[in-house]
Design a protein around this motif. Structure first.
Motif, short mmCIF file in Angstrom:
data_model
loop_
_atom_site.label_atom_id
_atom_site.label_comp_id
_atom_site.label_asym_id
_atom_site.label_seq_id
_atom_site.Cartn_x
_atom_site.Cartn_y
_atom_site.Cartn_z
N GLY A 43 0.56 -1.38 -0.01
CA GLY A 43 0.18 -0.03 -0.01
C GLY A 43 0.80 1.39 -0.13
N SER A 44 2.39 1.08 -0.04
CA SER A 44 3.01 2.46 0.10
C SER A 44 2.87 3.36 -1.00
N GLN A 45 2.27 2.93 -2.27
CA GLN A 45 2.04 3.81 -3.36
C GLN A 45 1.06 4.68 -3.11
N ALA A 46 0.21 4.52 -2.10
CA ALA A 46 -0.86 5.56 -1.77
C ALA A 46 -0.05 6.60 -1.06
N ILE A 47 0.99 6.90 -0.72
CA ILE A 47 1.74 8.08 -0.34
C ILE A 47 2.32 8.66 -1.73
N LEU A 48 1.45 9.54 -2.24
CA LEU A 48 1.83 10.01 -3.58
C LEU A 48 3.10 11.05 -3.55
N SER A 49 3.36 11.45 -2.52
CA SER A 49 4.61 12.34 -2.53
C SER A 49 5.87 11.75 -2.57
N ALA A 50 5.83 10.31 -2.32
CA ALA A 50 7.04 9.59 -2.41
C ALA A 50 7.59 9.24 -3.65
N GLU A 51 8.93 9.54 -4.02
CA GLU A 51 9.22 9.38 -5.41
C GLU A 51 9.24 7.93 -5.82
N VAL A 52 9.30 6.88 -5.06
CA VAL A 52 9.19 5.52 -5.16
C VAL A 52 7.57 5.46 -5.87
N SER A 53 6.79 5.86 -5.14
CA SER A 53 5.15 5.80 -5.39
C SER A 53 5.06 6.15 -6.91
N GLN A 54 5.71 7.31 -7.07
CA GLN A 54 5.34 8.02 -8.23
C GLN A 54 6.02 7.00 -9.37
N ARG A 55 7.10 6.51 -9.31
CA ARG A 55 7.67 5.58 -10.11
C ARG A 55 6.76 4.34 -10.48
N GLN A 56 6.23 4.05 -9.31
CA GLN A 56 5.55 2.68 -9.18
C GLN A 56 4.29 2.89 -10.20
N LEU A 57 3.63 3.97 -9.76
CA LEU A 57 2.39 4.39 -10.64
C LEU A 57 2.60 4.58 -12.08
N ALA A 58 3.65 5.19 -12.38
CA ALA A 58 4.00 5.55 -13.77
C ALA A 58 4.33 4.14 -14.54
N GLU A 59 5.01 3.37 -13.73
CA GLU A 59 5.35 1.78 -14.30
C GLU A 59 4.04 1.24 -14.66
N LEU A 60 3.04 1.13 -13.82
CA LEU A 60 1.77 0.53 -13.89
C LEU A 60 1.05 0.85 -14.84
N ALA A 61 1.05 2.59 -15.03
CA ALA A 61 0.25 3.16 -16.14
C ALA A 61 1.05 2.56 -17.53
N ALA A 62 2.25 2.72 -17.65
CA ALA A 62 3.09 2.28 -18.74
C ALA A 62 2.62 0.72 -19.14
N ALA A 63 2.55 -0.14 -18.26
CA ALA A 63 2.18 -1.40 -18.62
C ALA A 63 0.74 -1.69 -18.99
N LEU A 64 -0.09 -0.96 -18.37
CA LEU A 64 -1.55 -0.92 -18.76
C LEU A 64 -1.51 -0.33 -20.41
N ARG A 65 -0.79 0.75 -20.57
CA ARG A 65 -0.91 1.28 -22.09
C ARG A 65 -0.33 0.24 -22.95
N ARG A 66 0.82 -0.39 -22.59
CA ARG A 66 1.21 -1.57 -23.49
C ARG A 66 0.13 -2.71 -23.66
N ALA A 67 -0.49 -3.10 -22.69
CA ALA A 67 -1.33 -4.12 -22.82
C ALA A 67 -2.77 -3.76 -23.72
N LEU A 68 -3.01 -2.57 -23.42
CA LEU A 68 -4.22 -1.96 -24.27
C LEU A 68 -3.92 -1.79 -25.66
N ALA A 69 -2.55 -1.56 -25.93
CA ALA A 69 -2.12 -1.14 -27.34
C ALA A 69 -1.95 -2.44 -28.19
N GLU A 70 -2.06 -3.74 -27.45
CA GLU A 70 -1.85 -5.00 -28.40
C GLU A 70 -3.23 -5.30 -28.80
#
Length: 70
Positions: A43-70
């Protein structure tokens, strides 16, 4: 099975099970993107001000974009 995206947190009590599940999928021939996030907890990604959380959410969004583009 469709490709899988799995992310585990270093300090999550279910971390090893998540990694094991990802490895089982890989052994079964399922394409898997497995991410282990050091220094994080469940649940640490809920701490939106943390740099690692921002990287996690960006990585997840990128994975979703890749999956939806297939």
């Amino acid at each position: 099975m469709p490709p899988a995206y799995l992310a585990t947190a270093e300090f999550d009590p279910l971390r090893d099970e998540g990694i094991g599940y990802g490895l089982s999928l890989l052994r079964s021939g399922v394409p898997v993107e497995l991410h282990q996030w050091p220094g994080t907890f469940h649940g640490s990604q809920a701490i939106l001000s943390a740099e690692v959380s921002q990287r996690q959410l960006a990585e997840l969004a990128a994975a979703l974009r890749r999956a939806l583009a297939e």
